[in-house]
Enzyme design. Structure first.
Site, mmCIF file in Angstrom:
data_model
loop_
_atom_site.group_PDB
_atom_site.id
_atom_site.type_symbol
_atom_site.label_atom_id
_atom_site.label_comp_id
_atom_site.label_asym_id
_atom_site.label_seq_id
_atom_site.Cartn_x
_atom_site.Cartn_y
_atom_site.Cartn_z
ATOM 1 C CE LYS A 16 -4.343 -1.953 1.701
ATOM 2 N NZ LYS A 16 -3.743 -3.578 1.848
HETATM 3 C C1 LIG Z 1 -4.411 -4.473 1.536
HETATM 4 C C2 LIG Z 1 -3.497 -5.758 1.015
HETATM 5 C C3 LIG Z 1 -3.891 -6.748 0.083
HETATM 6 C C4 LIG Z 1 -5.127 -6.620 -0.584
HETATM 7 O O1 LIG Z 1 -5.134 -5.705 -1.540
HETATM 8 P P1 LIG Z 1 -6.147 -5.004 -2.498
HETATM 9 O O2 LIG Z 1 -6.052 -4.010 -3.200
HETATM 10 O O3 LIG Z 1 -7.242 -4.830 -1.292
HETATM 11 O O4 LIG Z 1 -6.936 -6.393 -3.164
HETATM 12 C C5 LIG Z 1 -3.041 -7.977 0.193
HETATM 13 N N1 LIG Z 1 -1.955 -8.033 0.689
HETATM 14 C C6 LIG Z 1 -1.408 -7.180 1.691
HETATM 15 C C7 LIG Z 1 -0.408 -7.150 2.634
HETATM 16 C C8 LIG Z 1 -2.338 -5.806 1.678
HETATM 17 O O5 LIG Z 1 -2.183 -5.047 2.962
#
Ligand SMILES: *Cc1c(COP(=O)(O)O)cnc(C)c1O
Length: 463
Positions: free
Chosen positions: A110
């Site tokens: 993120k």
């Molecule tokens: C948020 C997250 C996901 C999922 O991502 P999306 O964009 O919501 O599909 C997967 N792995 C981790 C470690 C995350 O923080």
């Protein structure tokens, strides 16, 4: 490039307006009016660029209202916080390519989007003389990445609610050890659902929302998707250089459909992606959709890959828009149906199209742990549980006629307990976590009461 809503009541927005709007005012999600297309020669040229230049080349196709020099600076500043020279390196282990997206400040993918979003917010607010108060509830990753995206930034305060004692110790420390004046951590006496409900109620008070210029950083902001498109191009380039392949598989561990939707956009831009593999844990609303054509809400069941424990995938509406023939009335109808019945079904022909665009696989807890164990035994490389979900799905669904790239969405240190039980070792902590327990903390305990939290915010909001 102009932006429009999936529900048809908002259009002609500039990129800047789209970033500041977040959720479209008609309740839909914003999308570019057209998706830029790159030919093979252009894509080939992009594979030679370092990450920040590549990011500029991709992002500038979606942004025409920020001067190039400024956009370049914003991008460079956003990725200077990453601890790896390549930003998102690709490593080759056991016949697959792992795209490491966890070298940002909070060790999860993120950061790739939220570092840029924080800088964009600061830039746009300064220009317009506005201020913003960001409010969000988190169960872990989004909150910390958002806090790191805006810490110390001018004209922005951020208030993040987390359920006290219910996020992992490392996630909690990542949030509470940020002590800048503009960051407010609220540990609520309640659950993650309470936090989400409170934030929803606060945003629902339109007078409060406009008085305090409330903003959100959840996965619905278009800028987040846009920033994530870049690493699909980057990974393709790296793997093409290493193998000469001219097409690849991507396996993506998915929760809110944000990360994999960025892959879908990359594919529509012309990136030669053979198949997009959608990987879910036991919270499998998206896999069920790809397999049956029915998108129906289930009950969240907590897993060892908690950042994918979702019921409703907030970016799904963006895909639905394309699937339903870019027809906003049909999207509105489908979303109305979903809020009434908790379920949407698409036609047989549409399902066929879904299955041409994605393959999908649900990965159980046992399979996830087994994947971490086996991968470690074979390669000494430690996968985090989210990444392991993607690796298992990738190995199951890749047909072997092109290289497989698995997105690694978090560093294993963030989810130490399941990793330790699967491979019997504690993963080596990255620099940013060393000594984190003893750093100064800043956090307020507060009851899970919308009124009390509104009062807290109103006394500290920028205006
Ligand atoms: C948020 C997250 C996901 C999922 O991502 P999306 O964009 O919501 O599909 C997967 N792995 C981790 C470690 C995350 O923080």
């Amino acid at each position: 490039m102009k932006y429009k809503s999936t529900r048809g009541q908002v259009s002609g927005l500039s990129f800047k307006d789209a970033v500041l709007m977040g959720l479209a005012t008609d309740g839909g999600l914003l999308l570019p009016e057209s998706i830029p297309h790159l030919n093979r020669g252009e894509i080939e040229a992009l594979t030679k660029l370092a990450y920040p230049e590549l990011a500029f080349q991709i992002i500038s196709r979606f942004v025409d209202d920020i001067p190039s020099a400024d956009l370049k600076t914003l991008i460079e500043r956003s990725y200077a916080t990453f601890t790896h020279d390549e930003i998102t390196p690709v490593v080759h282990e056991d016949g697959i390519f792992v795209l490491e997206l966890f070298h940002g400040p909070t060790l999860a993918f993120k950061d790739v989007a939220l570092q840029l979003l924080g800088n964009l917010f600061q830039y746009l607010l300064k220009e317009s003389g506005q201020k913003m108060n960001i409010i969000g509830a988190t169960s872990g990753d989004t909150g910390s990445a958002a806090i790191y995206g805006v810490r110390g930034k001018e004209n922005i305060n951020i208030f993040i609610l987390h359920p006290e004692g219910k996020v992992s110790p490392i996630q909690e420390l990542q949030m509470t050890t940020v002590t800048e004046d503009n960051v407010f951590n609220l540990a609520i006496d309640g659950t993650f659902d309470d936090g989400q409900r409170i934030v929803k109620e606060i945003f629902g008070d339109l007078e409060f929302k406009s008085k305090y210029a409330l903003g959100a950083v959840n996965s619905i902001n278009w800028a987040r998707v846009m920033a994530q498109v870049v690493y699909y191009f980057y990974a393709y380039g790296q793997v093409r250089k290493k193998t000469g392949a001219d097409s690849v598989y991507f396996s993506v561990p998915t929760g809110n459909f944000g990360d994999i939707f960025a892959g879908y956009i990359a594919k529509r831009m012309g990136l030669p992606i053979k198949e997009l593999i959608l990987a879910t844990n036991q919270n499998d609303i998206l896999t069920r959709f790809v397999q049956t054509g029915t998108y129906s809400i289930g009950k969240v069941s907590p897993s060892i890959s908690p950042s994918m424990d979702i019921q409703i995938a907030s970016n799904f509406e963006r895909y639905l828009y394309y699937l339903l023939g870019e027809n906003p009335e049909r999207v509105q109808q489908a979303m109305d149906e979903f809020s009434q019945d908790g379920s949407i079904s698409v036609s047989e022909q549409e399902l066929k199209r879904v299955q041409q665009e994605f393959t999908a696989c649900t990965v159980s807890e046992a399979q996830t742990l087994e994947t971490i164990t086996d991968f470690y035994r074979l390669t000494s490389y430690v996968l985090d549980p989210h990444t392991a979900v993607g690796v298992h799905a990738g190995k199951t669904l890749c047909k072997g006629d092109a290289p497989l790239i698995c997105l690694s969405t978090a560093h294993p240190s963030k989810f130490e307990a399941p990793v330790q039980s699967a491979c019997g070792i504690i993963p080596r902590q990255p620099e940013s976590l060393v000594g984190i327990e003893s750093r100064p903390k800043r956090c307020e305990k507060i009851a899970a009461s919308t009124e009390l939290i509104k009062k807290f915010i109103s006394e500290r909001a920028l205006s």
